[in-house]
Design an enzyme around this catalytic site. Structure first.
Site, PDB file in Angstrom:
ATOM      1  N   GLU A 176       1.732  -0.478  -4.940  1.00 22.22           N
ATOM      2  CA  GLU A 176       0.438   0.578  -5.356  1.00 22.22           C
ATOM      3  C   GLU A 176       1.437   1.821  -5.407  1.00 22.22           C
ATOM      4  O   GLU A 176       1.910   2.663  -4.677  1.00 22.22           O
ATOM      5  CB  GLU A 176      -0.561   1.045  -4.253  1.00 22.22           C
TER       6      GLU A 176
ATOM      7  N   ASP B 145       0.824  -1.311  -0.083  1.00 19.14           N
ATOM      8  CA  ASP B 145      -0.010   0.090   0.017  1.00 19.14           C
ATOM      9  C   ASP B 145       0.933   1.340   0.080  1.00 19.14           C
ATOM     10  O   ASP B 145       1.625   1.222   0.770  1.00 19.14           O
ATOM     11  CB  ASP B 145      -0.825   0.001   1.510  1.00 19.14           C
TER      12      ASP B 145
END
Length: 550
Positions: free
Chosen positions: A272, A222
């Site tokens: 990401e 993330d």
């Protein structure tokens, strides 16, 4: 058409080269556990619910499951505020159940990818609680970014950095009673870690080993470009280059160390990485760093033939120098659902443009979503499918008094947030709460008519979105491993082949389009017209068999 079989495989068996490279062309299904399936009827999805639905996922034909964070969390940001990386949130189950899920999925040929959130932790994490207790100047606070404030009495935040929640007007610094401020690029309940500290790096390498040893095949990272910060924490306005907290060069050493850990276990990474600079983006995909990264230009691209082709060409060109496969995704847990987005006047996606009450033509959006599914599944690389996309779910309008997403609150109520794409799935039309659970109302309300999208209504319908996804995933190997070769096509039409005799055609134009020469109509996203032409907002996969000379 029959569905692909998933033969049981021993996790410890030696894998051949093709199996080791599964991630290069995989179909990966994102599971947002809280909204997938509720086994005990308490209104919250859980691991037992996922385990019960593994046959459904195997029949869908996916290669892997990516689980959004399933760790203990106060849920101030949908689970992305992690309190303990070595446990499962009690609302979802137990660590032992997660291990069973990983093993049972693998027996069906489905691998598991877990989500790691390295930029920050929950304010309930033991490290942060110890830092608060220890006070200014302590070693415990060195694991985070604590600073005195500016101004005569330290009443002003240490710098001018903006929140990573687009549209938020709230500061990224919170002041404590002892006078110090701490940094949180997201909510105050998500303090940022200090990645210049060796203990932070060691802890995350140990977390990777913990999950790889439990059989996971990969890790999604993330906010992968945000970890490192300029140690001086300068104002962004006075020192924008290099950026003080986005895409800093120090990150690459971190991911090289991670790659060494992953290589021991044969594990893979997907990052990401939101970056506009193609060359900077590709650096994360060098052979000794991350295996893949999400392709956000394709996700946010409007429904326009020229712009989609440019996005596809640019994406493949970005990846080519480092030999990494591209990834293709239409929607995820942060993004407006495809069927709704493609039915709007503006069919692209931008966090800054989100608003309440944007009208949509759901019929048109669904036709386009069906065509986009065939487009994405025909492209080379890995494809990510967010749960419910295979059912054609639209974005749900969440009543304001039920919204939970912090993006809504931090924008002062102007941003509708991300809850609309996180509504619990409908499994059975006639069951309570559309079969998601049996007793308590789901944690987010399901809108009226939600049962019309239920799995049991689509299961045996050959024209359903579910049937389309199953057929497309089963047929996808026909495209082979090569890059796309663009074919001549009318304005507004995309046409390409990848393997000899297999073609994808997508009509984004205003008029029906003639299909290229073919001997087999493999799959269409909608019916052809009476003259055998491809209607607008429709896609087709074509086959042609070369006839041998006698």
């Amino acid at each position: 058409m029959g569905q692909p079989s998933h033969a049981p495989k021993d996790h410890e068996d030696h894998e051949d080269h093709a199996d080791r490279d599964w991630w290069r062309s995989a179909v990966i299904y994102q599971v947002y556990v809280r909204s997938f399936a509720d086994s005990d009827g308490d209104g919250t999805g859980d691991l037992a619910g996922v385990r019960a639905r593994l046959p459904y996922l195997a029949e869908l034909g996916v290669d892997a499951l990516w689980f959004s964070p399933w760790y203990p969390s106060p849920m101030k940001d949908g689970g992305y505020d992690v309190a303990d990386y070595r446990a499962i949130d009690p609302a979802f189950g137990t660590l032992a159940e997660a291990e069973k899920l990983i093993a049972e999925a693998r027996e069906l040929g489905i691998r598991t990818i877990v989500d790691i959130v390295p930029n920050h932790v929950s304010d309930q994490h033991p490290w942060f609680r110890a830092a608060l207790a220890a006070g200014p100047g302590s070693a415990e606070r060195d694991l985070f970014h604590f600073r005195p404030g500016r101004g005569p009495n330290g009443d002003l935040p240490p710098n001018d950095w903006p929140s990573q929640f687009v549209g938020s007007t709230e500061p990224v610094w919170t002041r404590l009673p002892d006078g110090e401020w701490y940094l949180h690029l997201f909510t105050p309940e998500q303090p940022d870690l200090n990645w210049a500290h060796p203990a932070v790096r060691q802890e995350h390498e140990d977390i990777l080993r913990f999950w790889f040893e439990r059989g996971v095949a990969g890790v999604r990272i993330d906010s992968a470009a945000l970890l490192a910060k300029d140690p001086a924490l300068p104002d962004l306005a006075t020192r924008p280059h290099p950026h003080p907290f986005v895409d800093r060069d120090e990150l690459h050493d971190i991911y090289r160390s991670w790659r060494e850990v992953a290589d021991v276990y044969g594990g893979v990474f997907v990052g990401e990485v939101w970056l506009p600079d193609a060359e900077r983006f590709a650096r994360y995909l060098r052979p000794d760093e991350l295996h893949t990264a999400f392709n956000f230009s394709f996700l946010s691209c409007p429904w326009d033939a020229d712009r989609l082709r440019t996005s596809i060409d640019t994406t493949l060109a970005e990846h080519a120098p480092v030999g990494a496969p591209a990834t293709w995704v239409l929607c995820n847990h942060d993004v407006t659902r495809t069927a709704t987005r493609y039915g709007r006047e503006d069919t692209g996606f931008d966090f800054a443009a989100k608003a309440f009450g944007v009208p949509t033509d759901l019929g048109r959006g669904t036709r386009r979503a069906r065509a986009a599914a065939l487009l994405s599944l025909a492209l080379p690389g890995a494809v990510y499918v967010y749960q419910g996309e295979e059912l054609g779910l639209p974005e749900a309008d969440i009543p304001r008094d039920r919204v939970q997403d912090p993006m809504y609150f931090r924008s002062g109520g102007t941003d509708p947030g991300r809850d609309g794409c996180r509504v619990p799935l409908p499994w059975a039309a006639g069951a309570p709460y559309a079969g998601f659970g049996s007793r308590e109302e789901p944690w987010l309300p399901q809108p009226a008519g939600w049962e019309s999208y239920a799995v049991d209504r689509q299961q045996d319908d050959p024209e359903s979105m579910l049937a389309l996804y199953r057929s497309a995933i089963a047929l996808r190997p026909r495209f082979g491993d090569g890059p796309p070769t663009w074919l001549p096509a009318p304005e507004g039409v995309l046409a390409f082949s990848r393997a000899e005799g297999v073609t994808c055609v997508v009509n984004l134009g205003a008029a029906p389009a003639e299909l290229p020469a073919h001997t087999e109509l493999l799959l269409t996203s909608g019916p052809l017209d009476d003259e055998g032409r491809l209607p607008r907002d429709t896609a087709a996969w074509l086959g042609s068999v070369k006839r041998r000379r006698v």
